[in-house]
Design a protein around this motif. Sequence first.
Motif, mmCIF file in Angstrom:
data_model
loop_
_atom_site.group_PDB
_atom_site.id
_atom_site.type_symbol
_atom_site.label_atom_id
_atom_site.label_comp_id
_atom_site.label_asym_id
_atom_site.label_seq_id
_atom_site.Cartn_x
_atom_site.Cartn_y
_atom_site.Cartn_z
ATOM 1 N N VAL A 78 13.975 2.708 -9.819
ATOM 2 C CA VAL A 78 14.588 1.392 -9.668
ATOM 3 C C VAL A 78 14.011 0.737 -8.411
ATOM 4 C CG1 VAL A 78 16.751 0.119 -9.540
ATOM 5 C CG2 VAL A 78 16.654 2.292 -10.770
ATOM 6 N N ILE A 79 13.447 -0.460 -8.587
ATOM 7 C CA ILE A 79 12.749 -1.135 -7.493
ATOM 8 C C ILE A 79 13.537 -2.373 -7.112
ATOM 9 C CG2 ILE A 79 10.558 -2.250 -6.870
ATOM 10 C CD1 ILE A 79 9.240 -0.204 -8.707
ATOM 11 N N LYS A 80 13.923 -2.476 -5.848
ATOM 12 C CA LYS A 80 14.808 -3.564 -5.430
ATOM 13 C C LYS A 80 14.247 -4.288 -4.212
ATOM 14 C CE LYS A 80 18.998 -1.173 -6.947
ATOM 15 N NZ LYS A 80 20.384 -0.773 -6.651
ATOM 16 N N ALA A 81 14.195 -5.612 -4.297
ATOM 17 C CA ALA A 81 13.920 -6.404 -3.102
ATOM 18 C C ALA A 81 15.144 -6.282 -2.206
ATOM 19 C CB ALA A 81 13.683 -7.858 -3.484
ATOM 20 N N SER A 82 14.938 -6.195 -0.888
ATOM 21 C CA SER A 82 16.068 -5.905 0.002
ATOM 22 C C SER A 82 17.035 -7.073 0.173
ATOM 23 C CB SER A 82 15.561 -5.469 1.382
ATOM 24 O OG SER A 82 16.653 -5.185 2.221
ATOM 25 N N GLY A 83 16.509 -8.292 0.176
ATOM 26 C CA GLY A 83 17.354 -9.447 0.528
ATOM 27 C C GLY A 83 18.104 -10.034 -0.656
ATOM 28 N N GLU B 289 11.092 -6.400 2.471
ATOM 29 C CA GLU B 289 11.275 -4.946 2.386
ATOM 30 C C GLU B 289 11.689 -4.607 0.955
ATOM 31 O OE1 GLU B 289 13.097 -3.635 6.652
ATOM 32 O OE2 GLU B 289 14.356 -4.933 5.427
ATOM 33 N N VAL B 290 11.304 -3.417 0.519
ATOM 34 C CA VAL B 290 11.610 -2.987 -0.848
ATOM 35 C C VAL B 290 12.234 -1.602 -0.796
ATOM 36 C CG1 VAL B 290 10.469 -2.154 -2.957
ATOM 37 C CG2 VAL B 290 9.875 -4.395 -2.036
ATOM 38 N N VAL B 291 13.243 -1.409 -1.630
ATOM 39 C CA VAL B 291 13.851 -0.089 -1.775
ATOM 40 C C VAL B 291 13.445 0.443 -3.141
ATOM 41 C CG1 VAL B 291 16.066 1.083 -2.114
ATOM 42 C CG2 VAL B 291 15.838 -0.613 -0.291
ATOM 43 N N ILE B 292 12.939 1.661 -3.171
ATOM 44 C CA ILE B 292 12.681 2.297 -4.470
ATOM 45 C C ILE B 292 13.640 3.471 -4.579
ATOM 46 C CG2 ILE B 292 11.004 3.407 -6.003
ATOM 47 C CD1 ILE B 292 8.804 1.830 -4.740
ATOM 48 N N GLU B 293 14.446 3.464 -5.628
ATOM 49 C CA GLU B 293 15.480 4.499 -5.711
ATOM 50 C C GLU B 293 15.533 5.169 -7.072
ATOM 51 O OE1 GLU B 293 19.034 2.265 -4.552
ATOM 52 O OE2 GLU B 293 19.640 2.171 -6.641
ATOM 53 N N GLU B 294 16.171 6.300 -7.033
ATOM 54 C CA GLU B 294 16.388 7.146 -8.202
ATOM 55 C C GLU B 294 17.228 6.386 -9.233
ATOM 56 O OE1 GLU B 294 19.415 11.014 -8.495
ATOM 57 O OE2 GLU B 294 19.302 9.761 -6.715
ATOM 58 N N PHE B 295 16.921 6.573 -10.510
ATOM 59 C CA PHE B 295 17.681 5.958 -11.592
ATOM 60 C C PHE B 295 18.930 6.791 -11.843
ATOM 61 C CE2 PHE B 295 18.717 5.444 -16.102
ATOM 62 C CZ PHE B 295 18.790 4.064 -16.185
ATOM 63 N N ALA C 33 6.090 -4.633 -10.419
ATOM 64 C CA ALA C 33 7.245 -5.101 -9.643
ATOM 65 C C ALA C 33 6.878 -5.206 -8.161
ATOM 66 C CB ALA C 33 8.428 -4.155 -9.853
ATOM 67 N N VAL C 34 6.181 -4.188 -7.662
ATOM 68 C CA VAL C 34 5.796 -4.189 -6.245
ATOM 69 C C VAL C 34 4.839 -5.350 -5.950
ATOM 70 C CG1 VAL C 34 4.437 -2.886 -4.545
ATOM 71 C CG2 VAL C 34 6.307 -1.774 -5.783
ATOM 72 N N ALA C 35 3.889 -5.599 -6.868
ATOM 73 C CA ALA C 35 2.948 -6.719 -6.670
ATOM 74 C C ALA C 35 3.707 -8.045 -6.683
ATOM 75 C CB ALA C 35 1.878 -6.695 -7.754
ATOM 76 N N ASP C 36 4.663 -8.178 -7.603
ATOM 77 C CA ASP C 36 5.431 -9.429 -7.673
ATOM 78 C C ASP C 36 6.203 -9.679 -6.378
ATOM 79 O OD1 ASP C 36 4.621 -10.371 -10.092
ATOM 80 O OD2 ASP C 36 6.306 -9.541 -11.232
ATOM 81 N N THR D 2 0.832 -1.207 0.000
ATOM 82 C CA THR D 2 0.000 0.000 0.000
ATOM 83 C C THR D 2 0.865 1.255 0.000
ATOM 84 O OG1 THR D 2 -1.466 -1.311 1.359
ATOM 85 C CG2 THR D 2 -2.034 1.013 1.118
ATOM 86 N N ALA D 3 1.834 1.290 0.889
ATOM 87 C CA ALA D 3 2.695 2.472 0.976
ATOM 88 C C ALA D 3 3.508 2.634 -0.311
ATOM 89 C CB ALA D 3 3.629 2.333 2.178
ATOM 90 N N ALA D 4 4.006 1.526 -0.852
ATOM 91 C CA ALA D 4 4.807 1.604 -2.089
ATOM 92 C C ALA D 4 3.938 2.110 -3.240
ATOM 93 C CB ALA D 4 5.401 0.232 -2.420
#
Length: 426
Positions: A146-151, A186-192, A170-173, A130-132
């Motif tokens: 850029v969407i990254k799984a943390s682990g 946890e997911v990191v969303i970062e600048e390209f 990506a977030v749903a996956d 939801t937050a993402a």
Amino acid sequence: MNVLIIGSGAREHALCWAAAKSSRVTAVFVAPGNGGTELMGGNVHNVALKATAIDDLLEFARQNAVELTIVGSEQPLELGIVDLFRNAGAKIVGPTRAAARLESSKVFSKEFMVRHGIPTAACQVFRDATAANTFIKQPQTSYPQVIKASGLCAGKGVFIALNQEDALRAVADIFENRIFGHAGDEVVIEEFLQGLEASVFVLTDGVKYRLFLPAQDHKRIGDGDTGKNTGGMGAYAPASLVTPVVMRKVEELIIQPTLKGMAQEGYAYTGFLYVGLMIDNGEPSVVEYNARLGDPETQVVLPLLKSDFIAALQASIDGALDEVPFEMHQKSAATVVIASDGYPDDYETGKSLTIPTDVASMDESYLFHAGTLISAGQLVTAGGRVLSVTALGDTLRESIDRAYRVVEKISFEGAYYRTDIGAKGL
Ligand code: AMP
Ligand code: GLY
């Protein structure tokens, strides 16, 4: 001295090669190793233990008078192999579990870089969809993101979202379809980041450090950097985009604050540190850290090391890294990965592999195996990346041409390789 190397890729074959030629080494054990390490013969022995069987590996090390263990891949580090060995008084090269979070938790590594002012892409951390999704749908969110799984996701946990739709998928996956399991908690969303990528490898005792030559990987499956991301299809070193001026910035702005910050926070970083960089107009920032050497980059940076590798590793354990030589050959190196058709998706294995005998004796070239094994006396393919063919040369051009001359002599059904490894460096 007996040495134990943990892992089964071309990186570990290269580690075995470097260890076996050290005057300090009696026997090299590699767990589990591959067809290539088995074919080395002499003082190199495959051990049928998985890289993740850390208790069994410690037991093996004790029973076989192993005095130095080298960890190739990230999974045993995340499981705490370094803590386990050290607590038992066994010498091992690598970071503790807490320090290996620089790789095993992208949330940890991003927050660490922010705490210490280390240049990296701006990011936000999310713990639920939801937050993402709220962030993704904000009008001020521009793309790509850029969407990254943390682990740890075996190199598959990064999505470059070109638009809102890609990002939502990506977030749903990750959060809903759980494609990475707990690695996606946890997911990191970062600048390209714009720029050119290179990697720098550090050997450190926690305070002092030594640098290998900078390298450039080729992560995409297709020529011209097209198609899917892979573990790496080839590499070359030195990467000329890391000029001496850039390297000084990498040391001052990234490596030194990283080692200092980790020590200050109570988990000094030891072993190999892989700094994945984006360099934009001469300004480096961190794309990612890895807690180990790179694959295929190891297959170029190790053959370029002139000094005794094992002596340097021992010095890193004894806190004496400044007392050993760490010299490089004044040469270039290129490595071309030969993969199974279909990689990085599904591929077939069990294809018989023939390696002409003259390949082994070709000038300044090295054949490092990855996904191979010996089955009923025959060398067969057993993985996506099958071989890594390295050659040295006085120039990058010469090393590339030499490597491809060897590649062309090797065949198996469905062999695939890129034809432009190193071209970016010419
Ligand atoms: P990683 O697994 O973090 O190395 O990411 C895999 C690849 O994704 C990297 O080698 C880059 O090509 C790309 N990548 C990761 N993060 C970024 C970023 N912030 N900006 C641009 N490209 C990125
Ligand atoms: N070559 C990329 C890696 O080892 O992670």
